[in-house]
Design a protein around this motif. Structure first.
Motif, PDB file in Angstrom:
ATOM      1  N   THR A  48       0.817  -1.217   0.000  1.00 14.94           N
ATOM      2  CA  THR A  48       0.000   0.000   0.000  1.00 14.94           C
ATOM      3  C   THR A  48       0.847   1.261   0.000  1.00 14.94           C
ATOM      4  O   THR A  48       1.843   1.354   0.725  1.00 14.94           O
ATOM      5  CB  THR A  48      -0.911   0.013   1.250  1.00 14.94           C
ATOM      6  N   ILE A  65       5.843   4.712  -6.581  1.00 14.59           N
ATOM      7  CA  ILE A  65       5.277   3.461  -7.099  1.00 14.59           C
ATOM      8  C   ILE A  65       6.351   2.649  -7.817  1.00 14.59           C
ATOM      9  O   ILE A  65       6.452   1.423  -7.641  1.00 14.59           O
ATOM     10  CB  ILE A  65       4.085   3.765  -8.036  1.00 14.59           C
ATOM     11  N   LYS A  86       8.138  -1.022  -6.622  1.00 11.77           N
ATOM     12  CA  LYS A  86       8.237  -2.170  -7.524  1.00 11.77           C
ATOM     13  C   LYS A  86       9.662  -2.708  -7.555  1.00 11.77           C
ATOM     14  O   LYS A  86       9.881  -3.935  -7.528  1.00 11.77           O
ATOM     15  CB  LYS A  86       7.789  -1.759  -8.925  1.00 11.77           C
ATOM     16  N   VAL A 118       3.078  -1.790  -5.545  1.00 11.05           N
ATOM     17  CA  VAL A 118       1.893  -1.184  -4.928  1.00 11.05           C
ATOM     18  C   VAL A 118       0.617  -1.709  -5.586  1.00 11.05           C
ATOM     19  O   VAL A 118       0.491  -1.706  -6.813  1.00 11.05           O
ATOM     20  CB  VAL A 118       1.954   0.350  -5.036  1.00 11.05           C
ATOM     21  N   GLU A 119      -0.302  -2.159  -4.761  1.00 14.63           N
ATOM     22  CA  GLU A 119      -1.600  -2.628  -5.239  1.00 14.63           C
ATOM     23  C   GLU A 119      -2.723  -1.668  -4.854  1.00 14.63           C
ATOM     24  O   GLU A 119      -3.754  -1.624  -5.523  1.00 14.63           O
ATOM     25  CB  GLU A 119      -1.892  -4.014  -4.664  1.00 14.63           C
ATOM     26  N   LYS A 120      -2.526  -0.946  -3.757  1.00 13.44           N
ATOM     27  CA  LYS A 120      -3.565  -0.047  -3.259  1.00 13.44           C
ATOM     28  C   LYS A 120      -2.958   1.299  -2.903  1.00 13.44           C
ATOM     29  O   LYS A 120      -1.872   1.364  -2.316  1.00 13.44           O
ATOM     30  CB  LYS A 120      -4.222  -0.658  -2.012  1.00 13.44           C
ATOM     31  N   GLN A 133      -1.143   4.288 -14.345  1.00 16.73           N
ATOM     32  CA  GLN A 133      -1.614   3.878 -13.026  1.00 16.73           C
ATOM     33  C   GLN A 133      -3.012   3.259 -13.095  1.00 16.73           C
ATOM     34  O   GLN A 133      -3.671   3.093 -12.072  1.00 16.73           O
ATOM     35  CB  GLN A 133      -1.616   5.090 -12.085  1.00 16.73           C
ATOM     36  N   LEU A 135      -3.887   0.293 -10.784  1.00 15.04           N
ATOM     37  CA  LEU A 135      -3.885   0.480  -9.343  1.00 15.04           C
ATOM     38  C   LEU A 135      -5.289   0.771  -8.812  1.00 15.04           C
ATOM     39  O   LEU A 135      -6.113   1.367  -9.506  1.00 15.04           O
ATOM     40  CB  LEU A 135      -2.974   1.647  -8.958  1.00 15.04           C
ATOM     41  N   SER A 136      -5.509   0.361  -7.584  1.00 16.74           N
ATOM     42  CA  SER A 136      -6.744   0.728  -6.888  1.00 16.74           C
ATOM     43  C   SER A 136      -6.452   1.990  -6.104  1.00 16.74           C
ATOM     44  O   SER A 136      -5.721   1.967  -5.112  1.00 16.74           O
ATOM     45  CB  SER A 136      -7.183  -0.401  -5.947  1.00 16.74           C
TER      46      SER A 136
END
Length: 270
Positions: free
Chosen positions: A134, A213, A217, A223-225, A246, A249-250
């Motif tokens: 996150t 971000i 990585k 990053v997922e959230k 992006q 991404l959420s």
């Protein structure tokens, strides 16, 4: 029914909320912050404003079982806050600080006592809401960016001037640049000085986020959230949503992330 009263004293705004014991920091229901509010942090320095605030909260809420807070506005602000409710003198005030322990989350900060309590609270709030890799962004007077791994490790972060600070610095430190005003046409490269300033400041913020971000990585914590809180949260979330890089991404703008963190910590430290 148990009631928790929560405060977040920022550099610009003082925010508060009351939550019931039947609720959890992970709740996303709309009525979660049924009892909440926000005023200028400077109001705490005024006896009259303190009296008004204390009277309003005390008349709105039943006596809370505990009061938790975090503060980045200095010791005087803390003293003024804790003077609000003399009629509740038997209630213990619990302050969340940068090195407050929280089961399941730890920080790699060299000196956790120097970690901003608002940043740490936001990390804890984000952990209550999700358990993936996150990025936590608090877009207020300053913009803070922090990385929290799915493993519960806080890998540190960055602090940069917020959007208004960037804009005001250009006005204050240049001879001919005005204080820019955001408008709907402030997209892409600016075709006026006003839009060049707005777009440039946005780009600086978004560039830092994009770099974070990418760095996550490279650290094998993709990053997922992305959680974004603060006065400029909706602006940054909207601008990030326009970026094709992006799109996977959420990204979510959320209110009260710091308050959620204080709440989660209070549950572990009743």
């Amino acid at each position: 029914m148990s009631l928790y009263l929560l405060f977040d004293i920022g550099n610009t705004r003082l925010k508060w909320a009351a939550v019931e014991s039947t609720q959890q920091p992970s709740d996303r229901q709309k009525k979660l912050w049924a009892y909440s509010g926000s005023i200028s942090s400077k109001s705490l320095a005024s006896p009259e404003h303190r009296a008004e605030l204390a009277d309003y909260i005390a008349k709105t809420l039943p006596k809370p079982d505990a009061i938790g807070f975090t503060c980045v506005a200095g010791k005087e602000a803390i003293q003024n806050l804790q003077s609000l409710f003399p009629q509740w003198s038997d209630i213990t005030w619990k302050q969340l600080v940068g090195n407050s322990l929280f089961s399941g989350v730890r920080s790699l900060y060299q000196d956790p006592s120097q970690l901003g309590s608002d940043r740490w609270a936001a990390v804890l709030g984000a952990r209550a809401l999700s358990s993936v890799n996150t990025l936590i962004i608090n877009a207020g007077t300053a913009t803070t960016i922090d990385l929290l791994g799915a493993n519960g490790v806080h890998y540190g972060g960055w602090i940069l001037p917020g959007l208004e600070l960037m804009q005001k610095s250009l006005e204050s430190n240049t001879a001919q640049l005005p204080l820019a005003v955001r408008n709907e046409s402030s997209n892409g490269f600016g075709l006026s000085t006003n839009n060049a300033i707005i777009g440039g400041c946005d780009a600086a913020q978004l560039g830092a986020i994009q770099y974070a971000i990418q760095l996550a990585k490279e650290m094998n914590h993709p990053v997922e959230k992305v959680w974004i809180d603060g006065g400029n949260a909706k602006i940054l979330a909207a601008e990030m949503g326009k970026s094709k890089t992006q799109s996977s991404l959420s990204i979510e703008s959320i209110e009260g992330l710091v308050l959620r963190g204080v709440w989660a910590w209070l549950l572990q430290n009743p």
